[in-house]
Design a protein around this motif. Structure first.
Motif, mmCIF file in Angstrom:
data_model
loop_
_atom_site.group_PDB
_atom_site.id
_atom_site.type_symbol
_atom_site.label_atom_id
_atom_site.label_comp_id
_atom_site.label_asym_id
_atom_site.label_seq_id
_atom_site.Cartn_x
_atom_site.Cartn_y
_atom_site.Cartn_z
ATOM 1 N N ASN A 26 0.835 -1.215 0.000
ATOM 2 C CA ASN A 26 0.000 0.000 0.000
ATOM 3 C C ASN A 26 0.862 1.255 0.000
ATOM 4 O OD1 ASN A 26 1.005 0.098 2.577
ATOM 5 N ND2 ASN A 26 -0.959 -0.187 3.622
ATOM 6 N N LEU A 27 2.063 1.126 -0.554
ATOM 7 C CA LEU A 27 3.007 2.246 -0.563
ATOM 8 C C LEU A 27 2.974 3.036 -1.868
ATOM 9 C CD1 LEU A 27 5.946 0.239 1.011
ATOM 10 C CD2 LEU A 27 4.615 2.027 2.139
ATOM 11 N N GLY A 28 2.212 2.565 -2.802
ATOM 12 C CA GLY A 28 2.175 3.233 -4.094
ATOM 13 C C GLY A 28 3.419 2.977 -4.931
ATOM 14 N N HIS A 29 4.171 1.957 -4.583
ATOM 15 C CA HIS A 29 5.373 1.634 -5.327
ATOM 16 C C HIS A 29 5.046 1.011 -6.672
ATOM 17 C CE1 HIS A 29 8.042 1.407 -1.449
ATOM 18 N NE2 HIS A 29 7.722 2.635 -1.792
ATOM 19 N N ASP A 30 5.973 1.192 -7.605
ATOM 20 C CA ASP A 30 5.751 0.648 -8.944
ATOM 21 C C ASP A 30 6.412 -0.699 -9.170
ATOM 22 O OD1 ASP A 30 5.533 3.472 -11.259
ATOM 23 O OD2 ASP A 30 4.312 2.832 -9.558
ATOM 24 N N THR A 31 7.387 -1.020 -8.349
ATOM 25 C CA THR A 31 8.146 -2.239 -8.571
ATOM 26 C C THR A 31 7.998 -3.180 -7.387
ATOM 27 O OG1 THR A 31 9.754 -0.952 -9.841
ATOM 28 C CG2 THR A 31 10.410 -3.173 -9.191
ATOM 29 N N MET A 32 7.758 -4.433 -7.696
ATOM 30 C CA MET A 32 7.633 -5.450 -6.643
ATOM 31 C C MET A 32 8.552 -6.621 -6.953
ATOM 32 S SD MET A 32 3.537 -5.331 -5.798
ATOM 33 C CE MET A 32 3.698 -6.296 -4.285
ATOM 34 N N TYR A 33 8.859 -7.386 -5.917
ATOM 35 C CA TYR A 33 9.854 -8.448 -6.031
ATOM 36 C C TYR A 33 9.421 -9.669 -5.221
ATOM 37 C CZ TYR A 33 12.605 -4.131 -6.597
ATOM 38 O OH TYR A 33 13.059 -2.902 -6.971
ATOM 39 N N TRP A 34 9.988 -10.779 -5.613
ATOM 40 C CA TRP A 34 9.968 -11.958 -4.758
ATOM 41 C C TRP A 34 11.408 -12.406 -4.529
ATOM 42 C CZ3 TRP A 34 6.429 -13.844 -1.697
ATOM 43 C CH2 TRP A 34 5.092 -13.552 -1.947
ATOM 44 N N TYR A 35 11.700 -12.642 -3.250
ATOM 45 C CA TYR A 35 12.999 -13.155 -2.844
ATOM 46 C C TYR A 35 12.804 -14.498 -2.150
ATOM 47 C CZ TYR A 35 15.496 -8.729 -3.563
ATOM 48 O OH TYR A 35 16.076 -7.624 -4.111
ATOM 49 N N ALA A 92 8.649 -7.950 -1.690
ATOM 50 C CA ALA A 92 9.175 -6.611 -1.412
ATOM 51 C C ALA A 92 8.693 -5.648 -2.481
ATOM 52 C CB ALA A 92 10.704 -6.632 -1.353
ATOM 53 N N SER A 93 8.797 -4.361 -2.180
ATOM 54 C CA SER A 93 8.463 -3.361 -3.184
ATOM 55 C C SER A 93 9.408 -2.177 -3.047
ATOM 56 C CB SER A 93 7.010 -2.882 -3.037
ATOM 57 O OG SER A 93 6.851 -2.093 -1.876
ATOM 58 N N SER A 94 9.530 -1.401 -4.107
ATOM 59 C CA SER A 94 10.352 -0.194 -4.060
ATOM 60 C C SER A 94 9.766 0.843 -5.008
ATOM 61 C CB SER A 94 11.809 -0.499 -4.417
ATOM 62 O OG SER A 94 11.918 -0.924 -5.752
ATOM 63 N N LEU A 95 10.246 2.071 -4.845
ATOM 64 C CA LEU A 95 9.773 3.179 -5.673
ATOM 65 C C LEU A 95 10.050 2.922 -7.145
ATOM 66 C CD1 LEU A 95 10.852 6.216 -3.500
ATOM 67 C CD2 LEU A 95 8.529 5.612 -4.132
ATOM 68 N N ARG A 96 9.409 3.686 -7.976
ATOM 69 C CA ARG A 96 9.512 3.480 -9.409
ATOM 70 C C ARG A 96 10.946 3.680 -9.893
ATOM 71 N NH1 ARG A 96 7.469 8.367 -8.367
ATOM 72 N NH2 ARG A 96 8.374 10.202 -9.383
ATOM 73 N N PHE A 105 11.118 -2.364 0.567
ATOM 74 C CA PHE A 105 10.364 -2.642 1.785
ATOM 75 C C PHE A 105 9.863 -4.077 1.691
ATOM 76 C CE2 PHE A 105 9.934 1.602 3.663
ATOM 77 C CZ PHE A 105 10.432 2.377 2.615
ATOM 78 N N PHE A 106 10.095 -4.826 2.745
ATOM 79 C CA PHE A 106 9.802 -6.252 2.713
ATOM 80 C C PHE A 106 8.552 -6.617 3.500
ATOM 81 C CE2 PHE A 106 13.414 -8.444 0.761
ATOM 82 C CZ PHE A 106 14.311 -7.395 0.615
ATOM 83 N N GLY A 107 7.900 -7.667 3.053
ATOM 84 C CA GLY A 107 6.864 -8.302 3.849
ATOM 85 C C GLY A 107 7.505 -9.148 4.939
ATOM 86 N N GLN A 108 6.668 -9.771 5.746
ATOM 87 C CA GLN A 108 7.185 -10.513 6.900
ATOM 88 C C GLN A 108 7.649 -11.915 6.550
ATOM 89 O OE1 GLN A 108 4.067 -10.389 6.096
ATOM 90 N NE2 GLN A 108 2.835 -11.978 7.049
ATOM 91 N N GLY A 109 7.403 -12.317 5.312
ATOM 92 C CA GLY A 109 7.884 -13.629 4.896
ATOM 93 C C GLY A 109 6.824 -14.701 4.987
ATOM 94 N N THR A 110 6.935 -15.698 4.122
ATOM 95 C CA THR A 110 6.089 -16.888 4.160
ATOM 96 C C THR A 110 6.999 -18.096 4.253
ATOM 97 O OG1 THR A 110 4.318 -15.910 2.829
ATOM 98 C CG2 THR A 110 4.445 -18.320 2.886
ATOM 99 N N ARG A 111 6.858 -18.834 5.338
ATOM 100 C CA ARG A 111 7.670 -20.048 5.488
ATOM 101 C C ARG A 111 6.940 -21.204 4.836
ATOM 102 N NH1 ARG A 111 11.974 -21.746 8.207
ATOM 103 N NH2 ARG A 111 12.161 -19.755 9.336
ATOM 104 N N LEU A 112 7.487 -21.654 3.729
ATOM 105 C CA LEU A 112 6.890 -22.774 2.989
ATOM 106 C C LEU A 112 7.626 -24.055 3.350
ATOM 107 C CD1 LEU A 112 5.140 -24.026 0.699
ATOM 108 C CD2 LEU A 112 6.958 -23.379 -0.884
ATOM 109 N N THR A 113 6.862 -25.052 3.756
ATOM 110 C CA THR A 113 7.427 -26.359 4.059
ATOM 111 C C THR A 113 6.750 -27.392 3.180
ATOM 112 O OG1 THR A 113 7.796 -25.719 6.363
ATOM 113 C CG2 THR A 113 7.880 -28.074 5.854
ATOM 114 N N VAL A 114 7.524 -28.077 2.390
ATOM 115 C CA VAL A 114 6.991 -29.118 1.501
ATOM 116 C C VAL A 114 7.358 -30.472 2.102
ATOM 117 C CG1 VAL A 114 6.954 -30.034 -0.834
ATOM 118 C CG2 VAL A 114 7.316 -27.589 -0.467
ATOM 119 N N VAL A 115 6.332 -31.281 2.312
ATOM 120 C CA VAL A 115 6.555 -32.586 2.958
ATOM 121 C C VAL A 115 6.231 -33.733 1.996
ATOM 122 C CG1 VAL A 115 6.168 -31.678 5.248
ATOM 123 C CG2 VAL A 115 4.236 -32.586 3.950
#
Lengths: 115, 113
Positions: A26-35, A92-96, A105-115
Motif C-alpha cells: 500500500n506504498l504506491g510503489h511501482d516495482t515489486m519483487y519476490w525473494y 518486497a516493493s520499491s519506488l519506481r 520494503f519487505f513483507g514478513q515472509g512466508t515459510r513454505l514447508t513441503v513434505v
C-alpha cells in the motif's frame, strides 16, 4: 498499517501440490519483487516486476510464476511443489525506476514447508 | 558465486561498545549499498545506505563506510544496545539494474546487557 503484507505466513503442503502466496503493498510503489531465503540464509532475487517489465532470475524453475493483477499486488504461484522448494519467501516493493531511493520494503515472509 | 559476502555469521558485543559488521563484494558494477536489519519472523527492514560515490554515511548511531578499492563496506553501531540484536544483511545494487538487490548471507549480532 502494514506497508507490504503477504499471506499466508506459514504454508505446509505435500509434494506435487500447486500453491500460491499473495503479496500486497500500500506504498504506491511501482516495482515489486519476490525473494527466496534459502537454507544458507542468503536472500536471492527470484523476480522483479513493474507494470512494464518482468525480470526473471534465470535460476528460478519455470514452476514458479508471478502474477500481478494490479500494481499493488504480486502473487507467487508454484506448481508441482518439490522438497527443495521449502524456504522462506519474501515479497518486497520499491519506488519506481528512475528515482534515487533504492531501498526495498519487505513483507514478513512466508515459510513454505513441503513434505 | 556469491557476489556479496558476509564472512562472519555471528558477532557478540557488550552493550555500550561498538559493533562492526563487515561485508565484501566482488562486482565493481555495484553502485549502491544498503544494510538491512531483520528480527525473527519479520521481513528485513532498511537501515542505512551509501552510494558508491561516497565513502561514509552516518545516521544517528549507525555509520556505513565504503572502501571501493578494497570492495569492502562496514556498518558501525555505537553505542550498541540490546535492541540492536538482530540479523544484519548487506545488500548491493547493480548500476542500471531493475533495482533488484544482491544480498549477503547475514550476520547475527547479539548485544549483551
Amino acid at each position: 498499517d502494514t506497508a507490504v503484507s503477504q499471506t499466508p505466513k506459514y504454508l505446509v503442503t505435500q509434494m506435487g501440490n500447486d500453491k500460491s502466496i499473495k503479496c500486497e503493498q500500500n506504498l504506491g510503489h511501482d516495482t515489486m519483487y519476490w525473494y527466496k531465503q534459502d537454507s544458507k540464509k542468503f536472500l536471492k532475487i527470484m523476480f522483479s516486476y513493474n507494470n512494464k517489465e518482468l525480470i526473471i532470475n534465470e535460476t528460478v524453475p519455470n514452476r514458479f510464476s508471478p502474477k500481478s493483477p494490479d500494481k499493488a499486488h504480486l502473487n507467487l504461484h508454484i506448481n508441482s511443489l518439490e522438497l527443495g522448494d521449502s524456504a522462506v519467501y519474501f515479497c518486497a516493493s520499491s519506488l519506481r525506476l528512475g528515482t534515487m531511493n533504492t531501498e526495498a520494503f519487505f513483507g514478513q515472509g512466508t515459510r513454505l514447508t513441503v513434505v | 558465486d556469491q557476489q556479496v559476502k558476509q564472512n562472519s555469521p555471528s558477532l557478540s558485543v557488550q552493550e555500550g561498545r561498538i559493533s562492526i559488521l563487515n561485508c565484501d563484494y566482488t562486482n565493481s558494477m555495484f553502485d549502491y549499498f544498503l544494510w538491512y536489519k531483520k528480527y525473527p519472523a519479520e521481513g528485513p527492514t532498511f537501515l542505512i545506505s551509501i552510494s558508491s560515490i561516497k565513502d561514509k554515511n552516518e545516521d544517528g548511531r549507525f555509520t556505513v563506510f565504503l572502501n571501493k578499492s578494497a570492495k569492502h563496506l562496514s556498518l558501525h553501531i555505537v553505542p550498541s544496545q540490546p535492541g540492536d540484536s538482530a540479523v544484519y544483511f548487506c545488500a548491493a545494487r547493480l548500476s542500471g539494474s531493475a533495482r533488484q538487490l544482491t544480498f549477503g548471507s547475514g550476520t547475527q549480532l547479539t548485544v549483551l546487557p
